[in-house]
Write an enzyme that holds these catalytic residues in place. Sequence first.
Site, PDB file in Angstrom:
ATOM      1  N   LYS A 172      -1.935 -64.520 -28.466  1.00 13.32           N
ATOM      2  CA  LYS A 172      -2.965 -64.083 -29.422  1.00 13.32           C
ATOM      3  C   LYS A 172      -3.705 -65.307 -29.949  1.00 13.32           C
ATOM      4  O   LYS A 172      -3.105 -66.365 -30.143  1.00 13.32           O
ATOM      5  CB  LYS A 172      -2.302 -63.336 -30.596  1.00 13.32           C
ATOM      6  CG  LYS A 172      -3.288 -62.965 -31.700  1.00 13.32           C
ATOM      7  CD  LYS A 172      -2.648 -62.179 -32.834  1.00 13.32           C
ATOM      8  CE  LYS A 172      -3.730 -61.867 -33.887  1.00 13.32           C
ATOM      9  NZ  LYS A 172      -3.245 -61.108 -35.027  1.00 13.32           N
ATOM     10  N   GLU A 224      -5.870 -60.865 -48.168  1.00 15.67           N
ATOM     11  CA  GLU A 224      -4.645 -61.403 -47.555  1.00 15.67           C
ATOM     12  C   GLU A 224      -3.965 -62.448 -48.424  1.00 15.67           C
ATOM     13  O   GLU A 224      -4.572 -63.436 -48.821  1.00 15.67           O
ATOM     14  CB  GLU A 224      -5.003 -62.021 -46.195  1.00 15.67           C
ATOM     15  CG  GLU A 224      -3.790 -62.495 -45.429  1.00 15.67           C
ATOM     16  CD  GLU A 224      -4.070 -62.687 -43.932  1.00 15.67           C
ATOM     17  OE1 GLU A 224      -5.129 -62.250 -43.466  1.00 15.67           O
ATOM     18  OE2 GLU A 224      -3.222 -63.282 -43.275  1.00 15.67           O
ATOM     19  N   GLU A 268      -1.288 -56.567 -31.851  1.00 11.70           N
ATOM     20  CA  GLU A 268      -1.903 -57.605 -32.700  1.00 11.70           C
ATOM     21  C   GLU A 268      -1.115 -57.782 -33.992  1.00 11.70           C
ATOM     22  O   GLU A 268      -0.895 -58.897 -34.458  1.00 11.70           O
ATOM     23  CB  GLU A 268      -3.308 -57.131 -33.092  1.00 11.70           C
ATOM     24  CG  GLU A 268      -4.425 -57.863 -32.393  1.00 11.70           C
ATOM     25  CD  GLU A 268      -5.769 -57.353 -32.898  1.00 11.70           C
ATOM     26  OE1 GLU A 268      -6.342 -56.501 -32.202  1.00 11.70           O
ATOM     27  OE2 GLU A 268      -6.220 -57.797 -33.964  1.00 11.70           O
ATOM     28  N   GLU A 401     -16.667 -56.015 -35.304  1.00 15.52           N
ATOM     29  CA  GLU A 401     -15.605 -56.140 -36.324  1.00 15.52           C
ATOM     30  C   GLU A 401     -15.815 -57.365 -37.222  1.00 15.52           C
ATOM     31  O   GLU A 401     -15.669 -57.279 -38.449  1.00 15.52           O
ATOM     32  CB  GLU A 401     -14.238 -56.232 -35.626  1.00 15.52           C
ATOM     33  CG  GLU A 401     -13.091 -56.295 -36.618  1.00 15.52           C
ATOM     34  CD  GLU A 401     -11.728 -56.367 -35.922  1.00 15.52           C
ATOM     35  OE1 GLU A 401     -11.489 -55.598 -34.974  1.00 15.52           O
ATOM     36  OE2 GLU A 401     -10.910 -57.207 -36.342  1.00 15.52           O
TER      37      GLU A 401
HETATM   38  C1  ISJ Z   1      -9.533 -63.453 -39.608  1.00 18.41           C
HETATM   39  C2  ISJ Z   1      -9.901 -62.497 -40.468  1.00 18.41           C
HETATM   40  O1  ISJ Z   1      -9.121 -61.409 -40.756  1.00 18.41           O
HETATM   41  C3  ISJ Z   1      -7.802 -61.299 -40.249  1.00 18.41           C
HETATM   42  C4  ISJ Z   1      -7.791 -60.628 -38.938  1.00 18.41           C
HETATM   43  C5  ISJ Z   1      -7.596 -59.277 -38.828  1.00 18.41           C
HETATM   44  C6  ISJ Z   1      -7.703 -58.607 -37.466  1.00 18.41           C
HETATM   45  O2  ISJ Z   1      -7.874 -59.308 -36.482  1.00 18.41           O
HETATM   46  O3  ISJ Z   1      -7.645 -57.378 -37.389  1.00 18.41           O
HETATM   47  C7  ISJ Z   1      -7.269 -58.498 -39.932  1.00 18.41           C
HETATM   48  C8  ISJ Z   1      -7.054 -59.074 -41.139  1.00 18.41           C
HETATM   49  C9  ISJ Z   1      -6.982 -60.528 -41.282  1.00 18.41           C
HETATM   50  O4  ISJ Z   1      -5.666 -60.933 -41.142  1.00 18.41           O
HETATM   51  C10 ISJ Z   1     -11.202 -62.581 -41.193  1.00 18.41           C
HETATM   52  O5  ISJ Z   1     -11.490 -61.665 -41.974  1.00 18.41           O
HETATM   53  O6  ISJ Z   1     -11.931 -63.564 -41.010  1.00 18.41           O
END
Ligand code: ISJ
Length: 418
Positions: A172, A224, A268, A401
Amino acid sequence: MTAVSFLKKELQKIDSQVSQKITTFTFPDISLVDLLPFAATEEVFFFESKEEDFSYLALGKSKFFLKSDVQEFLDHNPEDILVFQDSFEENSATLCYLPEWCLVRRNGSVTLRVHHSLEYQSYSPSNIIFNLSIWESFLGPWISYEERPESDEWAKMINDANRLFSRSELEKIVLHRKKIFTYDSPIEMTVLFREVYEANKNSSHFTVYNQLNYMEAFISLTPERLFTLKGQNLETVSLAGSIARGTDEESDRELEERLTTSDKLIREHNIVTKAIEEKLRPVLSELTISPLITMKLPYIQHRQAVIKGVLKDTTTVLELIELLHPTPAVGGIPHDKAKVKILEIEKEKRGYYAGPVGVLSQKFSEIAVGIRSALILGPNLTVYGGAGIVAGSEAEEEWIETGTKMQPFIKVINKSTL
Ligand SMILES: C=C(O[C@@H]1C=C(C(=O)O)C=C[C@H]1O)C(=O)O
């Protein structure tokens, strides 16, 4: 009466008493964020935790700390709370200091603690907090805007990552992109921050505003946490796997169903939970991991598990930061290889994006992860959004996203004038 006029009146009453080295005052409840535009110091640090009903406003700097000196200070100064922020790349921009003027709001009351330093020695509390030369706040529409990387370059980055997965070099990797907005004059930083704060009251678990100087500030509205440490009780989260919110209840539930059952999203998220568990197991007793919880933010939903335990007292709070950061929620797996590949693929250092940020004290420390963030530098505003990439990730989906993750800022920027 507004918070500002109330506090000003109270501070004028006590001005004459501020002569000792450390002075503490308690006020009835006021909102610390309302005071921000009036802060008169160059350095301003604001941290708010919804998890703990805690907010903290630090003005000026009284003493800087090297990482190696932090624990000894905390051991001997149980009432003091230090500011902590580090870049994603550890040790390249560590900021740890005792502020000169420190307001803490907890359980409905606000305490001011003052540590005099040479720089602001002659200021009285009402002077340091109230910069009276405030002009009408205004931020015009941006004049130019850049995607970095552009979408075709992003597709190449995702390709590079997929190549690493197929060669089994990585499992990942989290990659991010930026939108950079340029204005015709330096951005009024506290004004922008307050707009973003007001527009996103339900979007974040932690809010950070770190004004490093008169031209530069970092803002994060992050869901987070790296951890909360109360005494020896540690709580952290494994947060990864994202999906949009629905436009109505039914579509929202369908999306949540996909979030909980998609193989890719499960993978993930599990990578993150497993990595955190492996890191913490040697330093925690009574480790527990909650069942899956959907974290619903107004603009996105995530998979989350809460991890708790009791920290063995051989581990210091800074060792804990070093141990946990970066989790594969913002880094990758295997850890060391992912760090190297992130820099290779992204080409630039991340700086404070996705770095640890929060407060440290003897009884209570809370460190958030600086995502859902933006950096103001003079007339430029950079907004960050990242996403976890695993085998099977598609560039277009991840582009959307990462765009969604920038929404808390974009919706304010696109209002054109503040
Ligand atoms: C890396 C980020 O978010 C992270 C990545 C996520 C994912 O890949 O689904 C979800 C939440 C966070 O841990 C960000 O918002 O920049």
